[in-house]
Design an enzyme around this catalytic site. Sequence first.
Site, PDB file in Angstrom:
ATOM      1  N   PHE A  44       0.931  -1.137   0.116  1.00 39.10           N
ATOM      2  CA  PHE A  44      -0.064   0.057   0.029  1.00 39.10           C
ATOM      3  C   PHE A  44       0.955   1.086  -0.105  1.00 39.10           C
ATOM      4  CE2 PHE A  44      -2.737   3.286   1.827  1.00 39.10           C
ATOM      5  CZ  PHE A  44      -3.735   3.076   1.028  1.00 39.10           C
ATOM      6  N   ASP A  49       2.083  -4.919   8.602  1.00 38.44           N
ATOM      7  CA  ASP A  49       1.056  -3.912   8.460  1.00 38.44           C
ATOM      8  C   ASP A  49      -0.397  -4.945   8.413  1.00 38.44           C
ATOM      9  OD1 ASP A  49      -1.174  -2.413   7.429  1.00 38.44           O
ATOM     10  OD2 ASP A  49       0.230  -1.092   6.398  1.00 38.44           O
ATOM     11  N   TYR A  95     -10.481   1.341  11.161  1.00 33.63           N
ATOM     12  CA  TYR A  95     -11.483   1.795  10.322  1.00 33.63           C
ATOM     13  C   TYR A  95     -11.913   1.016   9.322  1.00 33.63           C
ATOM     14  CZ  TYR A  95      -7.795   3.920   7.559  1.00 33.63           C
ATOM     15  OH  TYR A  95      -6.586   3.962   6.965  1.00 33.63           O
ATOM     16  N   LYS A  96     -11.350  -0.309   9.041  1.00 37.19           N
ATOM     17  CA  LYS A  96     -11.859  -1.122   8.159  1.00 37.19           C
ATOM     18  C   LYS A  96     -12.617  -2.426   8.991  1.00 37.19           C
ATOM     19  CE  LYS A  96      -7.546  -0.711   5.445  1.00 37.19           C
ATOM     20  NZ  LYS A  96      -8.054   0.340   4.570  1.00 37.19           N
ATOM     21  N   ARG A  99     -12.464  -4.131  -6.529  1.00 34.50           N
ATOM     22  CA  ARG A  99     -12.333  -4.650  -5.287  1.00 34.50           C
ATOM     23  C   ARG A  99     -13.704  -5.114  -4.442  1.00 34.50           C
ATOM     24  NH1 ARG A  99      -8.338  -2.376  -1.115  1.00 34.50           N
ATOM     25  NH2 ARG A  99      -9.943  -0.961  -0.790  1.00 34.50           N
TER      26      ARG A  99
HETATM   27  C1  LIG Z   1      -1.968  -1.603   4.368  1.00 36.38           C
HETATM   28  C2  LIG Z   1      -2.496  -0.317   4.364  1.00 36.38           C
HETATM   29  N1  LIG Z   1      -1.766   0.462   5.164  1.00 36.38           N
HETATM   30  C3  LIG Z   1      -1.944   1.793   5.533  1.00 36.38           C
HETATM   31  C4  LIG Z   1      -3.186   2.270   5.164  1.00 36.38           C
HETATM   32  C5  LIG Z   1      -3.499   3.657   5.586  1.00 36.38           C
HETATM   33  O1  LIG Z   1      -2.854   4.437   6.451  1.00 36.38           O
HETATM   34  P1  LIG Z   1      -3.556   5.489   7.390  1.00 36.38           P
HETATM   35  O2  LIG Z   1      -4.264   5.023   8.057  1.00 36.38           O
HETATM   36  O3  LIG Z   1      -2.374   6.262   7.693  1.00 36.38           O
HETATM   37  O4  LIG Z   1      -4.417   6.431   6.266  1.00 36.38           O
HETATM   38  C6  LIG Z   1      -4.108   1.538   4.436  1.00 36.38           C
HETATM   39  C7  LIG Z   1      -5.527   2.041   4.047  1.00 36.38           C
HETATM   40  O5  LIG Z   1      -5.819   3.339   4.079  1.00 36.38           O
HETATM   41  C8  LIG Z   1      -3.712   0.019   3.916  1.00 36.38           C
HETATM   42  O6  LIG Z   1      -4.488  -0.295   3.287  1.00 36.38           O
HETATM   43  N1  LIG Z   2      -8.518   5.536   4.791  1.00 27.92           N
HETATM   44  C1  LIG Z   2      -9.036   5.657   3.600  1.00 27.92           C
HETATM   45  C2  LIG Z   2      -9.755   6.942   3.280  1.00 27.92           C
HETATM   46  C3  LIG Z   2     -10.442   7.042   2.349  1.00 27.92           C
HETATM   47  C4  LIG Z   2     -10.517   6.299   1.484  1.00 27.92           C
HETATM   48  C5  LIG Z   2     -10.152   5.069   1.403  1.00 27.92           C
HETATM   49  C6  LIG Z   2      -9.260   4.850   2.569  1.00 27.92           C
HETATM   50  C7  LIG Z   2      -8.652   3.287   2.855  1.00 27.92           C
HETATM   51  O1  LIG Z   2      -8.399   2.847   3.827  1.00 27.92           O
HETATM   52  C8  LIG Z   2      -8.248   2.838   1.498  1.00 27.92           C
HETATM   53  C9  LIG Z   2      -7.735   1.393   1.902  1.00 27.92           C
HETATM   54  N2  LIG Z   2      -6.629   1.603   2.702  1.00 27.92           N
HETATM   55  C10 LIG Z   2      -7.550   0.453   0.551  1.00 27.92           C
HETATM   56  O2  LIG Z   2      -7.148  -0.758   0.762  1.00 27.92           O
HETATM   57  O3  LIG Z   2      -7.527   0.851  -0.607  1.00 27.92           O
END
Ligand SMILES: Cc1ncc(COP(=O)(O)O)c(C=O)c1O
Ligand SMILES: Nc1ccccc1C(=O)C[C@H](N)C(=O)O
Length: 373
Positions: A112, A179, A204-205, A349
């Site tokens: 990511f 991660d 948040y997921k 996805r």
């Molecule tokens: C594998 C992974 N790492 C990190 C993040 C995001 O990091 P953050 O919470 O800092 O936006 C995401 C998705 O947003 C992710 O899918």
């Molecule tokens: N934090 C977000 C805020 C806005 C839109 C998407 C995200 C995601 O988390 C994307 C996710 N990490 C992804 O696997 O695509």
Amino acid sequence: MNDPLAHIRDLFDLDDDVVYLDGNSLGAPPKAVADRVQDVVRHQWGRRLIRSWSEGWWEAPERVGNRIGRLIGAKPGQVVVADSTSVNLFKALMAAVRNTDRMEIVVDAGTFPTDGYIARSVAELTGLALRPAPPEELDLRDTTAVVLLNHVDYRTGRLLDMAELTAQAHAVGAKVVWDLCHSAGVLPIELDALDVDLAVGCTYKFLNGGPGSPAFIYVPKHAQPTFDQPLTGWTGHEVPFAMSSEYTPDPGVSRARVGTPDILSMLALDAALDVWDHVDLADVRAKGLALTAHFRSLVEDLPGIEVLTPSDEWRGHQVSLRHPDAERLMAELIDRQVIGDHRPPDVLRFGFAPLYNTFDDADRAATTLKQLL
Ligand SMILES: Cc1ncc(COP(=O)(O)O)c(C=O)c1O
Ligand SMILES: Nc1ccccc1C(=O)C[C@H](N)C(=O)O
């Protein structure tokens, strides 16, 4: 399939006419969250005012961290909820390479983006080299300081073998940072048992903490005394309220804290985690595999579709499909109330959250996709 989690969907605030398959980006709200947040605002903040800091707010990052720890195989006192995943990655990587005489940081080449960007900054700040490598060919060496891996690949849904890759890193004396964004709360994870060095993840997921809810970081007990992270904010201090001019880190996991916690989001997450009191992760995993297998079987032969997600058990709870018109197709699916997402350039996805997604969701999503094709 006999679904022991079927009744859990009722704990979520979801419209029945929407097929929500994006819980791997933003989890759906458990019904209890709205009332809890209202209580926090009206009662804790409103009536108790600043007294609330000593009535549970100050320790919330560690308390909620322990609740997440239970879901990722971490004994109490090793997980704290704070900041974003990106910021926690920075702390983890900086701490992992501090005082090293090794020369490189290795990062999963398909990671990511934020992980790759942060790893790049850490390399630049510390003078180490950054080497992107595919997980099946990490080629770790005695010059590798740390390797950063995504447990489940956000694009393809591939699940990495945490036991095997952690052992691979340790065999050359390297550390590993995992991660867990796409696996925390849906896959059984055993951080302590696998002797993982450090881990981070968002909430948040699949943990359903709400948009922008704070992330977590795992620092195992034995690593805490040497976990020197660079963001030495006052809330990571051993005695924050001494307001000393010298920084002395907390002896435990609280040294990973930086500034004042975001209490509204933290306590929304706390409320969301109540759902887990009623579920067994083995059931969640079994249903996630069954849902994704079912959906896959319905879509894999559709014209123009290539399935990117592995068909064996080395997959998380999403099905990623490649199609040249992915962006348009996803927009049309969303118009028809089937919500997944598109990842550039050509990936559709579909994330399956076993706590609230149903086999009917999979059927409806597949039928709609078929109509569009
Ligand atoms: C594998 C992974 N790492 C990190 C993040 C995001 O990091 P953050 O919470 O800092 O936006 C995401 C998705 O947003 C992710 O899918
Ligand atoms: N934090 C977000 C805020 C806005 C839109 C998407 C995200 C995601 O988390 C994307 C996710 N990490 C992804 O696997 O695509």
